[in-house]
Design an enzyme around this catalytic site. Structure first.
Site, PDB file in Angstrom:
ATOM      1  N   GLU A 222      32.289  11.850  29.210  1.00  0.00           N
ATOM      2  CA  GLU A 222      32.389  13.314  29.071  1.00  0.00           C
ATOM      3  C   GLU A 222      33.073  13.940  30.302  1.00  0.00           C
ATOM      4  O   GLU A 222      32.744  13.583  31.438  1.00  0.00           O
ATOM      5  CB  GLU A 222      30.963  13.889  28.966  1.00  0.00           C
ATOM      6  CG  GLU A 222      30.898  15.403  28.832  1.00  0.00           C
ATOM      7  CD  GLU A 222      29.463  15.937  28.930  1.00  0.00           C
ATOM      8  OE1 GLU A 222      28.622  15.341  29.630  1.00  0.00           O
ATOM      9  OE2 GLU A 222      29.201  16.987  28.305  1.00  0.00           O
TER      10      GLU A 222
ATOM     11  N   LYS B  95      31.477  19.919  21.439  1.00  0.00           N
ATOM     12  CA  LYS B  95      30.047  19.667  21.689  1.00  0.00           C
ATOM     13  C   LYS B  95      29.196  20.805  21.128  1.00  0.00           C
ATOM     14  O   LYS B  95      29.452  21.984  21.408  1.00  0.00           O
ATOM     15  CB  LYS B  95      29.838  19.521  23.195  1.00  0.00           C
ATOM     16  CG  LYS B  95      28.437  19.139  23.625  1.00  0.00           C
ATOM     17  CD  LYS B  95      28.428  18.963  25.152  1.00  0.00           C
ATOM     18  CE  LYS B  95      27.092  18.573  25.709  1.00  0.00           C
ATOM     19  NZ  LYS B  95      27.132  18.458  27.182  1.00  0.00           N
TER      20      LYS B  95
ATOM     21  N   CYS C 179      26.846  13.732  25.175  1.00  0.00           N
ATOM     22  CA  CYS C 179      25.826  13.869  26.220  1.00  0.00           C
ATOM     23  C   CYS C 179      24.517  14.502  25.727  1.00  0.00           C
ATOM     24  O   CYS C 179      23.757  13.859  25.022  1.00  0.00           O
ATOM     25  CB  CYS C 179      26.430  14.643  27.403  1.00  0.00           C
ATOM     26  SG  CYS C 179      25.554  14.351  28.957  1.00  0.00           S
TER      27      CYS C 179
HETATM   28  O1  LIG Z   1      20.079  15.999  28.755  1.00  0.00           O
HETATM   29  C1  LIG Z   1      20.280  15.603  29.896  1.00  0.00           C
HETATM   30  O2  LIG Z   1      19.370  15.186  30.617  1.00  0.00           O
HETATM   31  C2  LIG Z   1      21.658  15.596  30.470  1.00  0.00           C
HETATM   32  C3  LIG Z   1      22.636  16.389  29.653  1.00  0.00           C
HETATM   33  C4  LIG Z   1      23.886  16.659  30.394  1.00  0.00           C
HETATM   34  O3  LIG Z   1      24.008  16.388  31.553  1.00  0.00           O
HETATM   35  C5  LIG Z   1      25.034  17.208  29.668  1.00  0.00           C
HETATM   36  O4  LIG Z   1      24.979  17.406  28.448  1.00  0.00           O
HETATM   37  O5  LIG Z   1      26.069  17.465  30.317  1.00  0.00           O
END
Ligand SMILES: O=C(O)CCC(=O)C(=O)O
Length: 265
Positions: free
Chosen positions: A41, A111, A146
């Protein structure tokens, strides 16, 4: 199907252009070794580099898209090019791209679940609305990004759309690494699907990254797992394993739809 996950270290001292060139080289080096290459990402600037989001935002067909399309074409691989900050219609999106071996855009995904609660991505970016699957040869892949990994209903929706594998680029922090591995395996087990989760390494914007990219099979077995540093993680997927797992342990057929809807008296 041979998959390579390129767990990039995002170092703020490396200019974005230089990282793009370096990542393109790493993708090309997978030529002949992989059918599918996956990037993390927001690897151009880092998922927590909020202050550079606006400056580094690009439209579709911008520098990241073009560089990765050329790399996919040169390498002759399917490339999930991770995500970049997309600028469109006055809004920013965390958009990932899937490119075919001839460099054509096969799919893009914005996303859906934005991370940060009341700051960062959650306030700076707009949310995507559409589930995205892509038909690769012999394998239908659903994409998430993510934080999406925490929302099982998204992945169930992708299964309903035909997904047999999930590709999840991430910039997951080291502090919550235990959640990362657990959630990747949970999404694989409950959906009887492969999970290819590709994170970043290094520290940017003061946030140490978890690394530990992981490939899990439809039975929940970890096929390959990276360490904390920059690394290329390779695994071989067998599309028939999705079918046999779903046939031999047909739990997906026992879903009771609507059971989670609260009844009001
Ligand atoms: O859910 C998490 O602990 C990390 C999510 C995250 O860092 C993101 O989506 O950029």
């Amino acid at each position: 199907m041979r998959a390579s996950l390129i767990q990039i270290a995002v170092d703020p001292d490396e200019p974005v252009d230089a990282r793009r060139t370096r990542v393109g080289r790493l993708v090309r080096e997978e030529s002949g070794r992989a059918d599918l290459v996956v990037l993390p990402e927001l690897w151009p600037m880092g998922a927590f580099a909020y202050e550079s989001f606006a400056a580094e935002a690009e439209p579709l067909n911008g520098p990241t898209h073009r560089a990765m399309a050329a790399a996919a074409r040169d390498a002759g691989v399917w490339l999930h090019a991770g995500s970049f900050v997309e600028a469109e219609g006055g809004a920013l999106y965390n958009t990932s791209l899937v490119l075919s071996p001839d460099g054509e855009l096969a799919a893009s995904y914005r996303k859906i679940h934005r991370f940060g609660f009341d700051k960062g991505e959650a306030v700076m970016m707009a949310a995507g609305e559409d589930l995205v699957t892509v038909d690769l040869p012999h394998l239908t892949v659903g994409v998430g990004t993510c934080y999406d990994l925490r929302f099982p209903e998204l992945f169930r929706g992708l299964v309903d759309a035909g997904a047999q594998a999930f590709v999840v680029p991430a910039g997951w922090p080291a502090r919550r690494r235990a959640h990362w591995s657990l959630l990747a395996r949970a999404r694989a087990v409950e959906n009887q699907a492969y999970v290819l989760a590709c994170g970043t390494a290094g520290t940017h914007a003061g946030v140490e990254q978890a690394g530990h990219s992981i490939v899990v099979d439809p039975w929940g077995e970890t096929l390959a797992e990276a360490g904390p540093d920059e690394e290329i993680l390779r695994a071989v997927l067998d599309p028939a394993k999705v079918t046999t797992t779903r046939e031999q342990f047909p739990a997906l057929k026992d879903r009771v739809l609507g059971v989670a809807t609260p009844k009001r008296g």
